[in-house]
Design an enzyme around this catalytic site. Structure first.
Site, mmCIF file in Angstrom:
data_model
loop_
_atom_site.group_PDB
_atom_site.id
_atom_site.type_symbol
_atom_site.label_atom_id
_atom_site.label_comp_id
_atom_site.label_asym_id
_atom_site.label_seq_id
_atom_site.Cartn_x
_atom_site.Cartn_y
_atom_site.Cartn_z
ATOM 1 C CB CYS A 5 -1.245 -0.358 1.391
ATOM 2 S SG CYS A 5 -1.861 0.961 1.121
ATOM 3 C CG HIS A 90 -3.483 -3.495 3.214
ATOM 4 N ND1 HIS A 90 -3.022 -3.116 3.334
ATOM 5 C CD2 HIS A 90 -4.523 -2.537 1.901
ATOM 6 C CE1 HIS A 90 -2.543 -1.666 3.987
ATOM 7 N NE2 HIS A 90 -3.730 -1.181 2.873
ATOM 8 C CD GLU A 92 -1.283 -5.760 5.294
ATOM 9 O OE1 GLU A 92 -1.493 -6.248 3.637
ATOM 10 O OE2 GLU A 92 -1.505 -4.771 5.747
#
Ligand code: XMP
Length: 442
Positions: A5, A90, A92
């Site tokens: 990001c 993202h 994660e």
């Protein structure tokens, strides 16, 4: 290097590309098309989680595009010969469909790391380190019944055996069955007898007439210090103290004195020991996250109900027994709490989580309110206290949502508490999230 990001934009800026603002922004779910085969991204269209207003307009020299979003924005780029990778989305977060796979690709395939983290490896390494540090000197630890102090103590015990003295203070403010549960956990797993100090009388005396929450905490913290001093003196004031500090604690306190002995100021695990007590710290969990600590605990043989238990505040039931604290009121609260948490466990809502079980509660307990209300039982008017039930889900305990519980479960809990716990005639359910409320009531 993997930039995520803002990381992708920072890389772009630093390496001579161009980031610009305005135009299309992407927040929430987006779909991407993988445009280039490579080690990082699975070759398919996939749903990912985006959260950006700026975008990479021109990649830095030598980079090529890995993926683009349906909005026509660059979603990933790489320069493999340098080992540089970047993603606009993202990987994660759970919403990114194949996020774990992407992170795995980066760590294993691209970086060449091997999955060697096993509880056994960590335990063996810890034992070596503890032995090297402590030598043949003495160590003291205080267990609270919580996961971190228990696992840290168990590890140090494995490493130095009888050089370790362990204190377990029964404050009279623990949950139902907790004292024997903690004692037998250590005995069964490690053949270890805890020095249990029944200090309940001293706690009730100290708390007599105290109802202000901060004052309660102060009294409890100070009593802990006195008891700890007495016990440390009794075993010859050992130079080492075990603490169950885990990695998030280190991060929160910005990692001061990493790995070094330090004088203890205040720490939530030991309730703030006096400044003139000097210890070197043994903190075997300092680099581990909570879930890792639980796995180590299991590998050490500690029982699942101890290792997977929900958090419990240091001041114990005192901060859930609103108003004045008496043995009778604490016992009332303890019984109601056992009924509520017992029913939740039976329903599979509290305990060892099964992976991705969204129904799992993070914390649930009863609170005794200093409020009396009128009720009717049989033909009798009652004028008794109320119990509030609290159940929340949270990732990090900084924010939390109140949990929607099945109505039949709430009904069963309510009728059991009123029938089985003398002095309670009304049950309420707390429907406040954090913020604006906190998880605990005090
Ligand atoms: P609050 O009530 O602040 O609680 O939303 C967040 C989490 O911290 C726990 N808690 C404590 N834990 N000592 C502790 O070790 C304390 O004094 C204490 N007070 C709150 C609480 O149970 C929740 O999990």
């Amino acid at each position: 290097m993997l930039g995520i990001c803002y990381g992708m934009q920072a890389m772009t800026q630093a390496l001579g590309g161009k980031v610009s603002g305005g135009g299309v922004r992407e927040y929430g779910l987006a779909e991407i098309e993988v445009t280039k085969e490579g080690a990082l991204l699975p070759q398919s269209r996939q749903k990912v989680w985006m959260s950006h207003g700026d975008r990479v307009e021109q990649m830095p020299e030598g980079f090529s595009s890995l993926a683009s979003s349906d909005n026509g924005l660059l979603a990933g780029m790489s320069r493999p010969e340098k080992g540089w990778y970047a993603l606009q989305f993202h990987p994660e977060v759970n919403h990114t469909e194949r996020g774990r796979e992407i992170l795995r690709n980066f760590v294993y395939t691209i970086c060449g790391c091997k999955p060697e983290w096993t509880p056994k490896n960590i335990i063996d390494k810890s034992i070596e380190t503890i032995r090297a540090k402590v030598g043949d000197r003495k160590v003291i630890s205080a267990v609270s019944g919580g996961v971190d102090s228990s696992v840290a103590t168990a590890l140090v015990r494995k490493a130095v055996g009888n050089q370790l003295s362990t204190i377990f203070i029964d404050t009279g403010l623990l949950r139902e069955g907790e004292v024997t549960q903690v004692q037998s956990a250590f005995k069964d797993a490690l053949g270890m007898e805890l020095t249990t100090i029944d200090a309940s009388q001293r706690y009730f005396t100290g708390l007599n007439g105290v109802s202000e929450p901060e004052q309660k905490r102060k009294v409890i913290g100070e009593l802990f210090i006195r008891l700890f001093e007495e016990q440390a003196a009794r075993v010859g004031n050992p130079p080492f103290l075990v603490q169950g500090t885990i990695y998030p604690d280190v991060v929160e306190s910005s990692g001061t004195a990493f790995g070094k002995a330090e004088r203890i100021k205040s720490h939530h695990n030991v309730g703030g020991l006096p400044k003139d007590m000097k210890f070197s710290l043994v903190e075997p969990l300092r680099e581990l996250f909570k879930d890792e600590v639980r796995l180590i605990g299991e590998a050490l043989g500690l029982p699942a109900d101890l290792v997977w238990r929900q958090p419990f505040p240091g001041p114990g039931l005192a901060v859930r027994c609103l108003g004045t604290i008496t043995p009778e009121r604490v016992s009332r609260l303890r019984k109601a709490d056992a009924i509520f948490t017992g029913e939740l466990q039976r329903a599979g809502l509290l305990g060892r989580p099964t992976r991705d079980d969204a129904r799992q509660l993070s914390q649930a307990f009863a609170v005794l309110l200093p409020v009396q209300s009128v009720g009717v039982m049989g033909d009798q008017r009652t004028y008794q206290e109320a119990i509030a039930l609290r159940a929340v889900t949270t990732e990090d305990f900084m924010t939390a949502n109140w949990a929607v519980l099945p109505a039949d479960l709430l009904a069963r809990v309510s009728s059991r508490i009123v029938n089985e716990v003398a002095g309670v005639n009304r049950i309420v359910y707390d429907i406040t999230s954090k913020p604006p409320a906190t998880i605990e009531w005090e």
